[in-house]
Design an enzyme around this catalytic site. Sequence first.
Site, PDB file in Angstrom:
ATOM      1  CG  ASP A  70       4.219  -3.170  14.458  1.00 25.72           C
ATOM      2  OD1 ASP A  70       4.105  -1.939  14.323  1.00 25.72           O
ATOM      3  OD2 ASP A  70       3.777  -4.145  13.700  1.00 25.72           O
ATOM      4  CG  ASP A 108      -3.963   2.807  -4.221  1.00 28.62           C
ATOM      5  OD1 ASP A 108      -3.929   2.667  -5.059  1.00 28.62           O
ATOM      6  OD2 ASP A 108      -3.284   3.876  -3.424  1.00 28.62           O
ATOM      7  CG  ASP A 141      -0.974   0.038  13.656  1.00 32.02           C
ATOM      8  OD1 ASP A 141      -2.029   1.200  13.863  1.00 32.02           O
ATOM      9  OD2 ASP A 141      -0.047  -0.314  14.308  1.00 32.02           O
ATOM     10  CD  GLU A 170       0.069   6.422 -10.412  1.00 29.53           C
ATOM     11  OE1 GLU A 170       1.022   7.053 -10.006  1.00 29.53           O
ATOM     12  OE2 GLU A 170      -0.115   5.136 -10.445  1.00 29.53           O
ATOM     13  CG  ASP A 178       3.619   1.521  15.566  1.00 27.85           C
ATOM     14  OD1 ASP A 178       2.543   0.553  15.376  1.00 27.85           O
ATOM     15  OD2 ASP A 178       4.593   1.218  16.081  1.00 27.85           O
ATOM     16  CG  ASN A 182       0.948  -3.042  16.973  1.00 27.76           C
ATOM     17  OD1 ASN A 182       1.856  -2.099  16.261  1.00 27.76           O
ATOM     18  ND2 ASN A 182       0.923  -4.143  16.419  1.00 27.76           N
ATOM     19  CG  HIS A 194       2.491   6.906  -2.194  1.00 27.81           C
ATOM     20  ND1 HIS A 194       1.426   7.560  -3.077  1.00 27.81           N
ATOM     21  CD2 HIS A 194       2.858   5.788  -2.843  1.00 27.81           C
ATOM     22  CE1 HIS A 194       1.248   6.624  -3.993  1.00 27.81           C
ATOM     23  NE2 HIS A 194       2.065   5.854  -3.997  1.00 27.81           N
ATOM     24  CG  ASP A 195       4.662   6.945  -5.923  1.00 31.20           C
ATOM     25  OD1 ASP A 195       4.986   6.162  -5.026  1.00 31.20           O
ATOM     26  OD2 ASP A 195       3.731   6.843  -6.901  1.00 31.20           O
ATOM     27  CG  ASP A 206      -1.003   1.730  -8.938  1.00 32.85           C
ATOM     28  OD1 ASP A 206      -0.266   2.691  -8.053  1.00 32.85           O
ATOM     29  OD2 ASP A 206      -0.339   0.568  -9.158  1.00 32.85           O
TER      30      ASP A 206
HETATM   31  O1  TEU Z   1       3.277   4.603  -9.203  1.00 33.49           O
HETATM   32  C1  TEU Z   1       3.425   4.824 -10.681  1.00 33.49           C
HETATM   33  C2  TEU Z   1       4.538   5.073 -11.161  1.00 33.49           C
HETATM   34  O2  TEU Z   1       5.132   4.658 -12.057  1.00 33.49           O
HETATM   35  C3  TEU Z   1       5.590   6.035 -10.443  1.00 33.49           C
HETATM   36  O3  TEU Z   1       5.073   6.926  -9.465  1.00 33.49           O
HETATM   37  C4  TEU Z   1       6.774   5.259  -9.933  1.00 33.49           C
HETATM   38  O4  TEU Z   1       6.639   4.903  -8.934  1.00 33.49           O
HETATM   39  C5  TEU Z   1       7.885   6.275  -9.936  1.00 33.49           C
HETATM   40  O5  TEU Z   1       7.860   7.080 -10.905  1.00 33.49           O
HETATM   41  C6  TEU Z   1       8.994   5.468 -10.102  1.00 33.49           C
HETATM   42  O6  TEU Z   1      10.360   6.347  -9.437  1.00 33.49           O
HETATM   43  C7  TEU Z   1       2.132   3.885  -8.611  1.00 33.49           C
HETATM   44  C8  TEU Z   1       2.192   3.855  -7.213  1.00 33.49           C
HETATM   45  O7  TEU Z   1       1.862   5.072  -6.808  1.00 33.49           O
HETATM   46  C9  TEU Z   1       3.567   3.321  -6.941  1.00 33.49           C
HETATM   47  O8  TEU Z   1       4.001   3.516  -5.274  1.00 33.49           O
HETATM   48  C10 TEU Z   1       3.794   2.020  -7.161  1.00 33.49           C
HETATM   49  O9  TEU Z   1       5.131   1.624  -6.675  1.00 33.49           O
HETATM   50  C11 TEU Z   1       3.633   1.917  -8.592  1.00 33.49           C
HETATM   51  O10 TEU Z   1       2.382   2.477  -9.040  1.00 33.49           O
HETATM   52  C12 TEU Z   1       3.508   0.186  -8.716  1.00 33.49           C
HETATM   53  O11 TEU Z   1       2.411  -0.016  -8.103  1.00 33.49           O
HETATM   54 CA    CA Z   2       2.127  -1.087  14.056  1.00 35.71          CA
END
Ligand code: TEU
Ligand code: CA
Length: 588
Positions: free
Chosen positions: A32, A105, A36, A277, A28, A30, A353-354, A224
């Site tokens: 907040d 993405d 960013d 994905e 971050d 700035n 990230h998931d 995605d």
């Molecule tokens: O994720 C696809 C997805 O179905 C899984 O990763 C899901 O988020 C997880 O199994 C639920 O528990 C992609 C993106 O990576 C994710 O961040 C988004 O939320 C999702 O698509 C919708 O765009």
């Molecule tokens: Ca920021």
Amino acid sequence: MNSNLPDEERRWWKEAVVYQIYPRSFNDSNGDGVGDIPGIIEKADYLADLGVDCVWLNPVYESPNADNGYDISDYRAIMDEFGSMSDWKALRDALHERDIRLIMDLVVNHSSDEHAWFVNSRSAKDADKRDYYWWREGRDPEGTDLDPDDYDTPDGVEEVPPNNWESFFGGPAWAYDDQTGEWYLHLFDRKQPDLNWRNEDVRNDVFEMMEWWLDHGIDGFRMDVINLISKPDGLPDADPANDIATIDRAVNGPRVHEYLGEMRDRVLDEDLLTVGEMVGDEMPLETARRYVTPGPEGDGLSMIFHFEHMLLDEGDEVWETVEWELPELKAVFDRWQAGLAEEGWNSLYLNNHDQPRMVSRFGDDDQYHRESAKLLATLLHTLRGTPYIYQGEELGMTNYPFESLDEVRDVATLNPIRNAIREGKIDSFEDVKDAVRAKSRDNARTPMQWNDADHAGFTDGDPWIPVNPNKDHINVEDVRDDPDSVWHYYRELIDLRSERDVVVYGDYEPLTPDHESLWVYTRTLETDDGRDSLLVVLNFASDETAFDPPADLAGRDADVLVSNYDTDIDAVEATTLRPWEARVYDLD
Ligand code: TEU
Ligand code: CA
């Protein structure tokens, strides 16, 4: 590179290491509390020092953030919180100046309900863009298995949606809309209506938007949930015995290859990194190959993300986890390594990230934190495919010790918990705490740990999501100072990849598929220069494990190129591996 592999077999995206940035949690600039784009630019040298070749940037487009940017309201604008288009251009240039490519993405299975297309679409049955989304009339509950009480409809509306599909985030995949008295489809949150790819105008608009970003100098796309874009004719009910797998009806749908083929012909080329994905359970290798074979026989994506190794510890309920077993993990990778050996290419990832943090999930984030993080890194970088590092992985960042629902931000964690509390399936957060700690997507989203200061140096303000208290001993400053750290080990592995073609292109052969704790394989590359071979030995256990090399390797001269322990070895011999020990032997 060091062998005379023919140039036409090389691809930059096969040789690259990709670094994934989740901007909200990276840095971050700035105060907040939200990461960013200027914050990423400040860290461009950090990325160059680590040695990565490409950045995948999670969504930075304009968005009301129902799902942290995966709900896009304008595909050609940058979210205010993250900065401006000129900040984005400065980031692109900062990366390119350092020879780091940039992929964006692409989130086009759905948009935000605040996108102008949807605002128009929902306004009237005969609106211009009505058909950009999936609108259907409701059904009489009579003769269906559905209960109108399970749906959020206004008083007096006693109907159920056109089918029984459930959202990936829990609850129904349909929402009733008052303005026209019809239902729209949303495979994710209700603020993420699914785009109707059957409509040619939708496809044209998406392809034009992609071209617009390519004209802005990007190097590819991460796509995605791209295998959800084609829905089956008639939107048939799914088998209610499945849980959220009901929407497997929408996975790899009937026209998906037609749509991707159009995209390939109109927008893409083989010099771009394109990674699709692909959600769902086990995917037939035939289907996978179709996605990653160059056109016209295939859809021409560079690679895909499948989920098979992410499903191994999944129970039946959202919060049920089961133990994963090493032979199963190996079986998944062996299947994909073999399945895409001749045609296509693999992506390699152990978290994103998931997903929970890999060292907490597949390693030992306590007693053997450093050793196991390095072992997993060894695996990631020495299988055949393109490795993806998720921010913080290179420090060994871990899962977060959630104590209450107040610390949770993720819609995919909150929705199912709220539903379960409402339905009386659980009483409180306490009942799911262990599962949230093990599996919530927020484990990956706590801020990057830059130093041991307040908020880990991520922000001067209040971070949007709590910082992991272990920033005191897991942080960038410390790992850069310590030559034996996980971070320096990543650098070594990344260097090895750029020095040795065998790491990128060599054939993979598994040697211990059934062993409970050893994962041993060779990588071999034959070129006009001769043969180059590596032997990788990984002890997935907090105990010592005996390793007996196969007869054809025993006694061969070898040095250890990379290891997470001190070793003094000049041949492949029977040996005892220490807890989480990883060795890469150079057999030539
Ligand atoms: O994720 C696809 C997805 O179905 C899984 O990763 C899901 O988020 C997880 O199994 C639920 O528990 C992609 C993106 O990576 C994710 O961040 C988004 O939320 C999702 O698509 C919708 O765009
Ligand atoms: Ca920021």
